[in-house]
Motif scaffolding. Structure first.
Motif, PDB file in Angstrom:
ATOM      1  N   LEU A 119      30.969  37.361  45.477  1.00 53.22           N
ATOM      2  CA  LEU A 119      31.274  36.533  44.558  1.00 53.22           C
ATOM      3  C   LEU A 119      32.976  36.006  44.710  1.00 53.22           C
ATOM      4  N   ASP A 120      33.805  36.544  45.121  1.00 54.71           N
ATOM      5  CA  ASP A 120      35.087  36.186  45.443  1.00 54.71           C
ATOM      6  C   ASP A 120      34.957  35.069  46.446  1.00 54.71           C
ATOM      7  N   ALA A 121      34.094  34.847  47.447  1.00 57.36           N
ATOM      8  CA  ALA A 121      34.060  33.729  48.404  1.00 57.36           C
ATOM      9  C   ALA A 121      33.515  32.459  47.439  1.00 57.36           C
TER      10      ALA A 121
ATOM     11  N   ASN B 253      33.479  32.205  44.145  1.00 57.21           N
ATOM     12  CA  ASN B 253      34.422  31.692  43.281  1.00 57.21           C
ATOM     13  C   ASN B 253      35.606  31.055  43.811  1.00 57.21           C
ATOM     14  N   GLN B 254      36.185  31.462  44.896  1.00 56.97           N
ATOM     15  CA  GLN B 254      37.390  30.607  45.444  1.00 56.97           C
ATOM     16  C   GLN B 254      36.921  29.163  46.094  1.00 56.97           C
ATOM     17  N   ALA B 255      35.809  29.110  46.195  1.00 63.18           N
ATOM     18  CA  ALA B 255      35.194  27.556  46.572  1.00 63.18           C
ATOM     19  C   ALA B 255      35.200  26.797  45.494  1.00 63.18           C
TER      20      ALA B 255
ATOM     21  N   CYS C  33      40.009  30.982  37.066  1.00 63.75           N
ATOM     22  CA  CYS C  33      39.053  32.558  37.153  1.00 63.75           C
ATOM     23  C   CYS C  33      40.041  33.562  37.693  1.00 63.75           C
ATOM     24  N   HIS C  34      40.881  33.184  38.658  1.00 63.97           N
ATOM     25  CA  HIS C  34      41.758  34.082  39.444  1.00 63.97           C
ATOM     26  C   HIS C  34      42.800  34.417  38.457  1.00 63.97           C
ATOM     27  N   SER C  35      43.333  33.517  37.726  1.00 61.88           N
ATOM     28  CA  SER C  35      44.386  33.785  36.903  1.00 61.88           C
ATOM     29  C   SER C  35      44.040  34.875  35.485  1.00 61.88           C
TER      30      SER C  35
ATOM     31  N   PRO D  61      36.594  45.143  39.934  1.00 62.17           N
ATOM     32  CA  PRO D  61      36.792  44.780  41.229  1.00 62.17           C
ATOM     33  C   PRO D  61      37.113  43.442  41.320  1.00 62.17           C
ATOM     34  N   HIS D  62      37.622  43.074  42.112  1.00 61.20           N
ATOM     35  CA  HIS D  62      38.383  41.454  42.005  1.00 61.20           C
ATOM     36  C   HIS D  62      37.221  40.420  41.988  1.00 61.20           C
ATOM     37  N   GLY D  63      36.283  40.603  42.881  1.00 60.50           N
ATOM     38  CA  GLY D  63      35.180  39.371  42.896  1.00 60.50           C
ATOM     39  C   GLY D  63      34.416  39.401  41.605  1.00 60.50           C
TER      40      GLY D  63
ATOM     41  N   ALA E  60      35.603  40.374  38.655  1.00 62.08           N
ATOM     42  CA  ALA E  60      36.590  39.949  37.573  1.00 62.08           C
ATOM     43  C   ALA E  60      36.773  38.509  37.705  1.00 62.08           C
ATOM     44  N   CYS E  61      36.512  37.959  38.962  1.00 60.05           N
ATOM     45  CA  CYS E  61      36.661  36.348  39.157  1.00 60.05           C
ATOM     46  C   CYS E  61      35.424  35.813  38.758  1.00 60.05           C
ATOM     47  N   ALA E  62      34.339  36.393  38.953  1.00 64.22           N
ATOM     48  CA  ALA E  62      33.025  35.719  38.833  1.00 64.22           C
ATOM     49  C   ALA E  62      32.772  35.821  37.179  1.00 64.22           C
TER      50      ALA E  62
HETATM   51 FE   LIG Z   1      40.005  36.025  45.233  1.00 65.82          FE
END
Ligand SMILES: [Fe+2]
Length: 379
Positions: free
Chosen positions: A194-196, A198-200, A263-265, A277-279, A281-283
């Motif tokens: 999900l992090d990958a 989301n970052q894209a 989303c990261h903010s 968990p980071h991913g 939380a971003c997703a």
């Molecule tokens: Fe990230």
């Protein structure tokens, strides 16, 4: 997107493919090296059919077992200060790689009287020395840290997250071997994948995006949205790992130019206050942030819809695509498992606008917008 001048710079030598991890042997011959890893990473490494017999166990530091924090990194630096090291290898996930990146620059800086705290106050201090050569070998596929000039450090006692950004943090070489994904626990596949993705997405809806970064983010999203839902059901499928590893690599190459965005903010408070968990939380806010950005589509989301071969109305189709990914991984319920109630979430909204992240979004964001996004994401 427009006629302005754009640039692309990424100096990392990338080696990609099944069994490519064996290539690291060519780099460590006659080197005084240390391997930064986690407990799980060092176990994988020592049992590995290609590397296990070659690596000396004494050279492994396996103490990175959570998000990197200032005290633990300072401790590793203190333990290594009297050693003569000419190569650092990171073997592990994003936390391991972020830690190794910081050590590769802060170990030589320590000899000049500059500490990690000094670097956190002024990232330009990284340029006061040459980093130790760093080879990164990711064992999870999400952060893209192996190809970015960024590193994240946490101070959980103060519930604060710090970022270091400097070209000195680029790896010299990154070896990306999709075979290393096989055996990853499902929850780690979910959060890193999900992090990958989301970052894209964050790179695409980013005002720093340019034609180079955008091509990477579009391809990354195409690969990730297709492979991640299947990977959580078939975690031993090497073809899916090939796609996920490419998704993560391209996502990293995209954010290496643009950084991340809203989303990261928002996610940093979710991780530091609730331990999400980071991913995940971003997703959590990804579909709502997409909805927010679609109101200012300058053509980039039409390109995404074309890349994903979606039909009209493309905005609804795009939102549904991201909602169904979150539903497949049950993101909303995972988040709700960490948060006592909606009030505790909304109370943090003022801490979710980080300069250098939230203001990268293609639309301006106020605290009221964050509350709307949280409300939509929670219900
Ligand atoms: Fe990230």
């Amino acid at each position: 997107m427009n006629n302005s001048i754009c640039k692309y710079y990424n100096p990392v030598e990338i080696i990609f493919g099944p069994s490519s991890r064996a290539k690291v042997k060519e780099y460590i011959v006659s080197k005084n090296y240390k391997i930064i890893s986690s407990r799980r990473g060092s176990e994988i490494l020592l049992k590995d059919i290609l590397l296990g017999g070659f690596i000396k166990g004494d050279n492994i530091i396996n103490c990175v077992n959570g998000y990197p924090d200032i005290a633990s990194i300072e401790n590793i630096i203190s333990n290594l200060i009297n050693e003569s090291i000419d190569l650092i290898i990171a073997f592990g996930g994003g936390s391991v790689i972020d830690t190794a990146k910081i050590i590769s620059i802060c170990l030589p800086l320590r000899n000049k009287g500059i500490s990690l705290s000094d670097v956190l106050k002024d990232n330009n201090k990284c340029s006061r020395t040459s980093p130790i050569d760093l080879i990164t070998i990711p064992t999870t596929f999400g952060t893209g840290s192996e190809v970015t000039p960024f590193s994240t450090v946490w101070d959980f006692s103060k519930k604060k997250k710090f970022s270091i950004s400097n070209p000195s943090l680029y790896s010299k070489v990154s070896i990306i071997d999709p075979e290393l994904g096989i055996g990853t626990p499902i929850r780690i596949i979910e959060t890193t994948g999900l992090d990958a993705v989301n970052q894209a997405a964050e790179s695409l809806w980013n005002k720093n995006a340019n034609p180079f970064s955008m091509q990477y983010s579009l391809t990354s999203l195409q690969l990730g949205l297709q492979s991640l839902p299947n990977l959580v059901s078939s975690p031993d499928d090497l073809d899916l790992w090939m796609q996920m590893a490419q998704c993560s690599l391209f996502s990293g190459l995209a954010i290496s130019q643009t950084r991340t965005a809203l989303c990261h903010s928002i996610s940093y408070a979710l991780t530091s206050y609730f331990g999400i968990p980071h991913g995940i939380a971003c997703a959590f806010t990804m579909p709502s942030v997409l909805r927010y950005c679609l109101e200012s589509d300058d053509g980039r989301f039409i390109r995404l819809a074309d890349t994903l071969k979606l039909s009209s109305p493309y905005k609804d189709e795009l939102i549904n695509k991201f909602i169904s990914l979150n539903e497949k991984i049950d993101v909303e319920n995972i988040v709700k498992g960490y948060i006592p109630n909606f009030e505790s979430l909304i109370n943090l909204s003022s801490q979710m606008i980080h300069p250098g992240r939230a203001d990268n979004l293609i639309r301006e964001v106020r605290e009221e917008d964050i509350k709307t996004i949280l409300r939509q994401s929670y219900s």
